[in-house]
Motif scaffolding. Structure first.
Motif, PDB file in Angstrom:
ATOM      1  N   THR A 156      33.072   1.726  16.820  1.00 47.47           N
ATOM      2  CA  THR A 156      33.034   1.381  18.244  1.00 47.47           C
ATOM      3  C   THR A 156      33.181   2.629  19.105  1.00 47.47           C
ATOM      4  O   THR A 156      32.443   2.818  20.081  1.00 47.47           O
ATOM      5  CB  THR A 156      34.157   0.383  18.580  1.00 47.47           C
ATOM      6  N   SER A 204      27.940  -8.527  23.868  1.00 50.74           N
ATOM      7  CA  SER A 204      27.912  -7.954  22.515  1.00 50.74           C
ATOM      8  C   SER A 204      29.120  -8.347  21.685  1.00 50.74           C
ATOM      9  O   SER A 204      29.213  -7.967  20.522  1.00 50.74           O
ATOM     10  CB  SER A 204      27.834  -6.426  22.604  1.00 50.74           C
ATOM     11  N   HIS A 205      30.043  -9.095  22.244  1.00 52.44           N
ATOM     12  CA  HIS A 205      31.319  -9.363  21.578  1.00 52.44           C
ATOM     13  C   HIS A 205      31.346 -10.773  21.007  1.00 52.44           C
ATOM     14  O   HIS A 205      31.286 -11.763  21.733  1.00 52.44           O
ATOM     15  CB  HIS A 205      32.464  -9.178  22.569  1.00 52.44           C
ATOM     16  N   GLN A 221      29.882  -7.707  13.783  1.00 55.22           N
ATOM     17  CA  GLN A 221      30.839  -7.159  14.740  1.00 55.22           C
ATOM     18  C   GLN A 221      30.952  -5.637  14.674  1.00 55.22           C
ATOM     19  O   GLN A 221      30.861  -4.965  15.715  1.00 55.22           O
ATOM     20  CB  GLN A 221      32.209  -7.815  14.536  1.00 55.22           C
ATOM     21  N   GLU A 248      29.961  -3.844  18.417  1.00 58.60           N
ATOM     22  CA  GLU A 248      30.996  -3.586  19.418  1.00 58.60           C
ATOM     23  C   GLU A 248      30.837  -2.199  20.017  1.00 58.60           C
ATOM     24  O   GLU A 248      30.537  -1.239  19.313  1.00 58.60           O
ATOM     25  CB  GLU A 248      32.398  -3.761  18.817  1.00 58.60           C
ATOM     26  N   GLN A 249      31.073  -2.136  21.338  1.00 57.56           N
ATOM     27  CA  GLN A 249      30.911  -0.876  22.058  1.00 57.56           C
ATOM     28  C   GLN A 249      32.043  -0.741  23.067  1.00 57.56           C
ATOM     29  O   GLN A 249      32.618  -1.727  23.518  1.00 57.56           O
ATOM     30  CB  GLN A 249      29.518  -0.812  22.705  1.00 57.56           C
ATOM     31  N   CYS A 281      32.879  -2.720  26.521  1.00 54.55           N
ATOM     32  CA  CYS A 281      33.153  -4.155  26.516  1.00 54.55           C
ATOM     33  C   CYS A 281      34.620  -4.428  26.831  1.00 54.55           C
ATOM     34  O   CYS A 281      35.514  -3.913  26.167  1.00 54.55           O
ATOM     35  CB  CYS A 281      32.786  -4.730  25.147  1.00 54.55           C
ATOM     36  N   ALA A 315      36.431  -5.980  23.810  1.00 57.18           N
ATOM     37  CA  ALA A 315      36.744  -4.991  22.778  1.00 57.18           C
ATOM     38  C   ALA A 315      37.972  -4.188  23.182  1.00 57.18           C
ATOM     39  O   ALA A 315      38.789  -3.813  22.338  1.00 57.18           O
ATOM     40  CB  ALA A 315      35.553  -4.070  22.542  1.00 57.18           C
ATOM     41  N   ASP A 365      41.029  -6.427  22.702  1.00 55.56           N
ATOM     42  CA  ASP A 365      41.306  -6.633  21.286  1.00 55.56           C
ATOM     43  C   ASP A 365      42.002  -5.449  20.626  1.00 55.56           C
ATOM     44  O   ASP A 365      42.492  -5.571  19.499  1.00 55.56           O
ATOM     45  CB  ASP A 365      40.018  -6.944  20.525  1.00 55.56           C
TER      46      ASP A 365
END
Length: 322
Positions: free
Chosen positions: A124, A176-177, A201, A205-206, A209, A212, A215
């Motif tokens: 990520t 994207s999540h 995933q 993931e980037q 986000c 992200a 998390d």
């Protein structure tokens, strides 16, 4: 914190904190957590809900009492083991008069999870952030939904149901999540430009986000006690700040609670959202680097067998989000 004599050189390269030092750090951590959780605990006693602030305690699995326990992290030992509560906690070992994280036991139980998290964080962090989603995931979670099924049904939609649907239909949704996308309504799912899955995933993931970024708190608390409580709380505070933006940009009208909306349906709102998103991305990238550093400091990580009894389930959140 503490005097210069509090940290004692230890032949095996482990930092040893004397009792006064670790007690001081424990007290400071408990005060920090108490301040962060007091309002939630008061609401819980009174059976009241908050659509923004309760999220970190209801969606994520780490409870306030767990968060309040201070952990020094791998590579740190506490002198005065007989007087330390850590000696009775899981994944700790006592050696002479010192108690420390039992890295072997931790990796035997959670080695696969540790490796998954490290890989996800590194991949990520290595991607450019994308800042054009404008928080439409929250709108997609209520798209064409019966009002009785809306997650926060007690709060009105700023633009009404039809206006909310029109915003979704007039934008390109590009979430994207996976843990946001999986709560899209059935009608919203095909409108998303991507099809995130749990398996994809690490590839999707980037760092731009918001989810992200939130998390990072999940990954940090899954690595307890191998990561320090200071780092867990830094991730918690980022998640708390992101959650505020997430819901200010959502379709709900929460002004009664003091949350001024970010009107992402307007050019000005989009610019405000993207600017805040970039700031959170910078904070998130710094925390990713610290988490990877903490993981790499766990003794024996590379040698741990990937086939050990691992807690490989890394999602484990409740079935509703938003």
């Amino acid at each position: 914190m503490g005097g210069s004599g509090a940290n004692i050189a230890y032949p095996r390269g482990v930092q040893v904190l004397d009792e006064s030092e670790w007690r001081e750090r424990t007290t400071a951590h408990e005060a920090r957590v108490d301040a962060a959780t007091a309002a939630h605990l008061a609401r819980r006693r009174d059976h009241r809900k908050h659509p923004v602030e309760d999220f970190l305690f209801t969606y994520y699995s780490f409870k306030p009492a767990q968060l309040r326990r201070w952990h020094p992290g791998a590579g740190v030992a506490l002198a005065g083991a007989d007087r330390s509560p850590h000696r009775d906690w899981r994944f700790y070992a006592v050696e002479d008069d010192r108690v420390h994280v039992d890295a072997d036991a931790f990796l035997a139980a959670r080695g696969d999870t540790v490796r998954f998290v490290r890989d996800l964080l590194v991949r990520t962090a290595g991607r450019p952030g994308r800042f054009g989603c404008f928080g439409l995931h929250e709108w997609a979670m209520v798209y064409r939904l019966d009002p009785s099924d809306v997650r926060h049904a007690g709060w009105p939609l700023r633009l009404g149901a039809a206006g909310t649907d029109a915003v979704v239909e007039s934008h390109q949704v590009a979430c994207s999540h996976f843990d946001a996308y999986r709560f899209f309504t059935p009608d919203a799912e095909p409108l998303n430009a991507l099809r995130p899955t749990r398996e994809s995933q690490p590839a999707l993931e980037q760092p731009g986000c918001l989810h992200a970024g939130m998390d990072l708190y999940k990954w940090a608390h899954k690595l307890v006690p191998a990561v320090s409580s200071d780092l867990v709380m830094d991730c918690f505070e980022l998640a708390r700040d992101i959650r505020s933006l997430d819901m200010r940009a959502a379709p709900y009208d929460l002004r009664e609670l003091g949350y001024e909306p970010v009107r992402i349906e307007t050019p000005e709102g989009k610019a405000e959202y993207a600017a805040a998103q970039r700031g959170f991305s910078v904070r998130g990238q710094a925390l990713r680097a610290r988490l990877v550093e903490a993981i790499d400091a766990i003794p024996g990580l590379e040698a741990a067998a990937s086939g050990a009894e691992a807690e490989t389930r890394v999602d484990g959140e409740p079935s509703r989000r938003g």
